[in-house]
Design a protein around this motif. Structure first.
Motif, mmCIF file in Angstrom:
data_model
loop_
_atom_site.group_PDB
_atom_site.id
_atom_site.type_symbol
_atom_site.label_atom_id
_atom_site.label_comp_id
_atom_site.label_asym_id
_atom_site.label_seq_id
_atom_site.Cartn_x
_atom_site.Cartn_y
_atom_site.Cartn_z
ATOM 1 N N LYS A 14 0.844 -1.190 0.000
ATOM 2 C CA LYS A 14 0.000 0.000 0.000
ATOM 3 C C LYS A 14 0.875 1.233 0.000
ATOM 4 O O LYS A 14 1.654 1.461 0.926
ATOM 5 C CB LYS A 14 -0.931 0.000 1.206
ATOM 6 N N TYR A 15 0.711 2.032 -1.063
ATOM 7 C CA TYR A 15 1.456 3.280 -1.205
ATOM 8 C C TYR A 15 1.131 4.217 -0.051
ATOM 9 O O TYR A 15 -0.035 4.364 0.328
ATOM 10 C CB TYR A 15 1.103 3.914 -2.561
ATOM 11 N N LYS A 16 2.142 4.827 0.525
ATOM 12 C CA LYS A 16 2.076 5.731 1.674
ATOM 13 C C LYS A 16 1.802 4.992 2.985
ATOM 14 O O LYS A 16 1.694 5.618 4.025
ATOM 15 C CB LYS A 16 1.040 6.846 1.487
ATOM 16 N N ALA A 63 6.199 7.164 0.075
ATOM 17 C CA ALA A 63 5.842 8.092 -0.994
ATOM 18 C C ALA A 63 7.096 8.831 -1.442
ATOM 19 O O ALA A 63 8.080 8.907 -0.710
ATOM 20 C CB ALA A 63 4.801 9.083 -0.493
ATOM 21 N N ILE A 64 7.048 9.362 -2.661
ATOM 22 C CA ILE A 64 8.140 10.179 -3.177
ATOM 23 C C ILE A 64 7.552 11.500 -3.660
ATOM 24 O O ILE A 64 6.713 11.514 -4.553
ATOM 25 C CB ILE A 64 8.863 9.504 -4.366
ATOM 26 N N SER A 65 8.006 12.582 -3.072
ATOM 27 C CA SER A 65 7.560 13.903 -3.497
ATOM 28 C C SER A 65 8.051 14.163 -4.918
ATOM 29 O O SER A 65 9.217 13.958 -5.233
ATOM 30 C CB SER A 65 8.129 14.962 -2.547
ATOM 31 N N SER A 111 2.026 4.088 -9.302
ATOM 32 C CA SER A 111 1.908 3.149 -10.420
ATOM 33 C C SER A 111 2.825 1.937 -10.233
ATOM 34 O O SER A 111 2.418 0.794 -10.454
ATOM 35 C CB SER A 111 2.236 3.874 -11.726
ATOM 36 N N MET A 112 4.064 2.172 -9.821
ATOM 37 C CA MET A 112 5.005 1.068 -9.593
ATOM 38 C C MET A 112 4.520 0.183 -8.440
ATOM 39 O O MET A 112 4.576 -1.038 -8.528
ATOM 40 C CB MET A 112 6.412 1.615 -9.303
ATOM 41 N N LYS A 152 1.415 -0.273 -7.448
ATOM 42 C CA LYS A 152 0.271 -1.057 -7.945
ATOM 43 C C LYS A 152 0.729 -2.176 -8.866
ATOM 44 O O LYS A 152 0.200 -3.293 -8.819
ATOM 45 C CB LYS A 152 -0.710 -0.149 -8.691
ATOM 46 N N ALA A 153 1.709 -1.892 -9.722
ATOM 47 C CA ALA A 153 2.200 -2.901 -10.669
ATOM 48 C C ALA A 153 2.844 -4.081 -9.934
ATOM 49 O O ALA A 153 2.572 -5.247 -10.258
ATOM 50 C CB ALA A 153 3.204 -2.276 -11.642
ATOM 51 N N VAL A 154 3.683 -3.800 -8.947
ATOM 52 C CA VAL A 154 4.326 -4.875 -8.186
ATOM 53 C C VAL A 154 3.270 -5.651 -7.401
ATOM 54 O O VAL A 154 3.286 -6.881 -7.369
ATOM 55 C CB VAL A 154 5.435 -4.327 -7.257
ATOM 56 N N ASN A 155 2.350 -4.942 -6.788
ATOM 57 C CA ASN A 155 1.278 -5.584 -6.016
ATOM 58 C C ASN A 155 0.441 -6.520 -6.897
ATOM 59 O O ASN A 155 0.166 -7.662 -6.523
ATOM 60 C CB ASN A 155 0.399 -4.501 -5.384
ATOM 61 N N ARG A 156 0.053 -6.022 -8.066
ATOM 62 C CA ARG A 156 -0.746 -6.831 -8.998
ATOM 63 C C ARG A 156 0.040 -8.062 -9.453
ATOM 64 O O ARG A 156 -0.479 -9.167 -9.496
ATOM 65 C CB ARG A 156 -1.171 -5.986 -10.202
ATOM 66 N N PHE A 157 1.324 -7.871 -9.789
ATOM 67 C CA PHE A 157 2.140 -8.992 -10.236
ATOM 68 C C PHE A 157 2.283 -10.039 -9.128
ATOM 69 O O PHE A 157 2.158 -11.238 -9.387
ATOM 70 C CB PHE A 157 3.518 -8.520 -10.707
ATOM 71 N N LEU A 158 2.520 -9.603 -7.899
ATOM 72 C CA LEU A 158 2.656 -10.568 -6.810
ATOM 73 C C LEU A 158 1.355 -11.328 -6.573
ATOM 74 O O LEU A 158 1.372 -12.531 -6.289
ATOM 75 C CB LEU A 158 3.121 -9.871 -5.527
#
Length: 178
Positions: A140-142, A147-149, A157-158, A160-166
């Motif tokens: 979960k981002y944040k 997070a990255i300012s 996006s990255m 979500k992509a890693v989460n979806r792939f896993l």
């Protein structure tokens, strides 16, 4: 030593010719470099993983033989490589996820980032958050991913992509594909 270099060049050439139709040459070179660095082996080959259509419909994103590979050397499986694209603010970026034999993330890498801003997601410091993650983890981002300012869209996006792939890896493992 010279024989080892010649062997490496031959294996690299044959492997690049076999898989050139699946990965663009620029991407393949970057993937191969990361494989050698991560697994400390120059004789690695990428073997495409074909997923039956009925299983592919269960996945969060359709995965094809041009982006999921088994990493093999001397008939020994070292792990798996996944190459894909994710959206950034106005374009897409290419990324790589390397898994070990137990389907745990060994490395993530942004291969090509095409925007002027947000490239911080390619830093190894930020990407190392994904190391050790598996299909049992919910990213979960944040929350459990920093997070990255200035790179909010790309970092989300990255993640979500890693989460979806896993999540997809869990499905593929359950169906004896990985």
């Amino acid at each position: 030593m010279k024989t080892r270099k010649v062997t490496f060049l031959i294996v690299f050439f044959i492997t690049s010719q076999l898989f050139a139709y699946q990965l663009p040459k620029k991407i393949f070179k970057k993937v191969h470099k990361e494989l050698v660095k991560t697994f400390e082996n120059t004789d690695l080959q990428l073997i495409s993983v074909t997923i039956p259509a009925d299983i592919n419909t269960l996945l969060g994103k359709k995965i094809g033989p041009s982006n999921l590979f088994t990493i093999v050397a001397d008939k020994t499986i070292f792990g798996y490589a996944y190459v894909d694209k994710a959206p950034s603010k106005t374009d897409e970026f290419d990324y790589l996820i390397l898994l070990d034999k137990e389907l745990i993330v060994l490395k993530t890498k942004v291969l090509i980032y095409r925007e002027d801003y947000g490239g911080e997601i390619g830093s190894s410091r930020w990407l190392k958050q994904f190391i050790g993650k598996s299909s049992k983890d919910q990213l979960k981002y944040k929350n459990n991913i920093m997070a990255i300012s200035g790179a909010t869209i790309s970092a989300l996006s990255m993640t979500k992509a890693v989460n979806r792939f896993l999540s997809d890896v869990g499905i593929l493992h359950k169906n004896n594909i990985l």
